[in-house]
Design a protein around this motif. Structure first.
Motif, mmCIF file in Angstrom:
data_model
loop_
_atom_site.group_PDB
_atom_site.id
_atom_site.type_symbol
_atom_site.label_atom_id
_atom_site.label_comp_id
_atom_site.label_asym_id
_atom_site.label_seq_id
_atom_site.Cartn_x
_atom_site.Cartn_y
_atom_site.Cartn_z
ATOM 1 N N ALA A 49 0.807 -1.249 0.098
ATOM 2 C CA ALA A 49 0.076 -0.134 -0.100
ATOM 3 C C ALA A 49 0.897 1.004 0.074
ATOM 4 C CB ALA A 49 -0.838 -0.032 1.164
ATOM 5 N N GLY A 50 1.938 1.215 0.787
ATOM 6 C CA GLY A 50 2.502 2.549 0.854
ATOM 7 C C GLY A 50 3.478 2.942 -0.602
ATOM 8 N N THR A 51 3.928 1.887 -1.130
ATOM 9 C CA THR A 51 4.600 2.089 -2.493
ATOM 10 C C THR A 51 3.489 2.711 -3.471
ATOM 11 O OG1 THR A 51 5.999 0.322 -1.995
ATOM 12 C CG2 THR A 51 5.796 1.121 -4.489
ATOM 13 N N ARG A 52 2.126 2.091 -3.405
ATOM 14 C CA ARG A 52 1.076 2.509 -4.403
ATOM 15 C C ARG A 52 0.573 3.825 -4.114
ATOM 16 N NH1 ARG A 52 -2.254 -1.764 -6.114
ATOM 17 N NH2 ARG A 52 -3.279 -0.034 -7.028
ATOM 18 N N ALA A 53 0.703 4.087 -2.700
ATOM 19 C CA ALA A 53 0.339 5.581 -2.473
ATOM 20 C C ALA A 53 1.110 6.641 -2.957
ATOM 21 C CB ALA A 53 -0.010 5.651 -0.923
ATOM 22 N N ILE A 85 -4.458 2.091 0.546
ATOM 23 C CA ILE A 85 -4.018 2.617 -0.231
ATOM 24 C C ILE A 85 -4.251 4.216 -0.351
ATOM 25 C CG2 ILE A 85 -3.314 3.166 -2.884
ATOM 26 C CD1 ILE A 85 -3.646 0.318 -3.237
ATOM 27 N N THR A 86 -5.730 4.520 -0.262
ATOM 28 C CA THR A 86 -6.497 5.821 -0.399
ATOM 29 C C THR A 86 -5.937 6.585 1.222
ATOM 30 O OG1 THR A 86 -8.130 4.598 -1.227
ATOM 31 C CG2 THR A 86 -8.514 6.618 -0.651
ATOM 32 N N ARG A 90 -11.199 16.584 1.730
ATOM 33 C CA ARG A 90 -11.645 15.288 1.581
ATOM 34 C C ARG A 90 -10.455 14.429 2.201
ATOM 35 N NH1 ARG A 90 -9.036 12.448 -2.629
ATOM 36 N NH2 ARG A 90 -7.799 14.211 -4.324
ATOM 37 N N HIS A 91 -9.284 14.836 2.437
ATOM 38 C CA HIS A 91 -8.133 13.853 3.092
ATOM 39 C C HIS A 91 -8.565 13.960 4.479
ATOM 40 C CE1 HIS A 91 -6.251 13.522 -0.591
ATOM 41 N NE2 HIS A 91 -6.166 14.935 -1.038
ATOM 42 N N ASP A 92 -8.904 15.106 5.002
ATOM 43 C CA ASP A 92 -8.943 15.131 6.579
ATOM 44 C C ASP A 92 -10.126 14.496 6.918
ATOM 45 O OD1 ASP A 92 -6.922 16.829 7.304
ATOM 46 O OD2 ASP A 92 -7.842 18.289 6.866
ATOM 47 N N LEU A 93 -11.309 14.476 6.198
ATOM 48 C CA LEU A 93 -12.372 13.840 5.939
ATOM 49 C C LEU A 93 -12.394 12.276 6.093
ATOM 50 C CD1 LEU A 93 -14.969 16.038 4.054
ATOM 51 C CD2 LEU A 93 -14.744 16.162 6.790
ATOM 52 N N LEU A 94 -11.728 11.891 5.284
ATOM 53 C CA LEU A 94 -11.495 10.277 5.176
ATOM 54 C C LEU A 94 -10.813 9.985 6.434
ATOM 55 C CD1 LEU A 94 -11.381 8.308 2.676
ATOM 56 C CD2 LEU A 94 -8.853 8.386 3.036
#
Ligand SMILES: [Zn+2]
Length: 322
Positions: free
Chosen positions: A31-35, A202-203, A227-231
């Motif tokens: 996940a870290g690499t994909r992100a 990943i998200t 949206r990043h904080d909300l997620l």
């Protein structure tokens, strides 16, 4: 090998910190690499979408354990995230390569790569973010190295912060990335974005990365989407803002450790509850607390961590963010 080591690199017009972000230091945690790949694509597109966008500092995304990634295993010979002691780094960087095992070679290549990035950029500050996922489901969290800068960046990412974890283990990247070892102001933290194979891992790591860029003042707050904080907040609603380690259950070879099924990160457990079994019998919860990182994979040195909420911090935080 060195060519595959770098996931991406992004340098702003303004000088600032050198951000080193590690993905997949455990080979079974893609996940870290994909992100990071997504983040570099977003950064590339951003100036066209948002002409006022600017970046301060330099960001490098680095693949952790190339040989283990290839085999989709946590590690080949030993856990790469337990090898970062100054003595071990001295050994692997001075011994003939033919005498080094798989993770020794990985560590040496990582040190070479990081040393050359530092020499090239000459930063006044280094900040390391190490991206991970867990075998268990449940809450996401940030592990901090307990200095104020690390805790503040952790809180600004907007995921629960775990203090004191480094006392329970040794030789992690967080132990090594210190001002003493680099001679430059250095801060480190780690983000756990969910279960190894959840697409949302990943998200969430992308959102944590974006918040990390804001927390380190590499990007301006107005350039970061809500949206990043909300997620991240949505996924951590009822979890404590800061917790600290009570204890960790270390596994020795031949213990035959088996975690009882169904435990999740941040699950509250009463003292005396059956957690796991090994060759000596039942392993019970030693005190009331929450479980973190219960082990549900064959490779790994730690059976589970037990944490408790740091209440005073949460109260302070609630006052600060109504
Ligand atoms: Zn990991």
């Amino acid at each position: 090998m060195l060519k595959d080591r770098i996931i991406g690199s992004y340098q702003g017009s303004e000088k600032g910190p050198l951000l080193l972000v590690l993905g997949s230091i455990h080979g079974n945690e893609p996940a870290g690499t994909r992100a990071l790949q997504e983040l570099f694509a977003m950064l590339k597109a951003e100036p066209r979408k948002n002409p006022g966008f600017s970046f301060r500092g330099k960001l490098i995304g680095i693949r952790g354990n190339l040989r283990a990634i290839e085999q989709k295993k946590r590690f080949i010979d030993k856990d790469l995230n337990r090898q970062w002691t100054p003595e071990n780094i001295n050994r692997v960087t001075s011994a003939p390569v033919s005498t080094l095992d798989s993770e020794d070679q990985e560590l040496r290549e990582l040190i070479d790569c990081i040393t050359s990035e530092i020499a090239d950029y000459q930063p006044e500050e280094i900040i390391l973010l190490d991206l991970h996922t867990t075998t268990a489901y449940g809450g996401i969290f940030t592990v901090v190295s307990d200095d104020a800068r690390s805790i503040n960046i952790g809180l600004a990412v907007h995921a629960p912060v775990i203090k004191g974890l480094l006392k329970g283990i040794s030789g992690t990247s967080l132990h090594y990335f210190t001002t003493e070892n680099f001679g430059i102001s250095t801060t480190a933290l780690c983000f756990e974005s969910g279960q190894h194979n959840e697409p949302m891992a990943i998200t969430r790591a992308v959102s944590a990365l974006v918040n990390f860029l804001r927390a380190t003042e590499c990007v301006k707050p107005e350039d970061v989407e809500h949206r990043h904080d909300l997620l991240l907040k949505k996924h951590t609603e009822n979890l404590p803002a800061i917790s600290e380690l009570i204890t960790v259950h270390a596994i020795r070879q031949g213990d035959n450790f088996i975690m009882q099924p169904g435990y999740t990160n941040f699950q509250k457990v009463k003292k005396g509850t059956l957690l796991a079994t090994d060759k000596n019998g039942n392993i019970l919860m030693p005190s009331d607390g929450m479980i973190l990182m219960p082990l549900y994979q064959p490779q790994g040195d730690d059976g589970f961590f037990i944490i408790k909420e740091v209440k005073s911090w949460s109260a302070e935080r609630k006052k600060a963010t109504p």
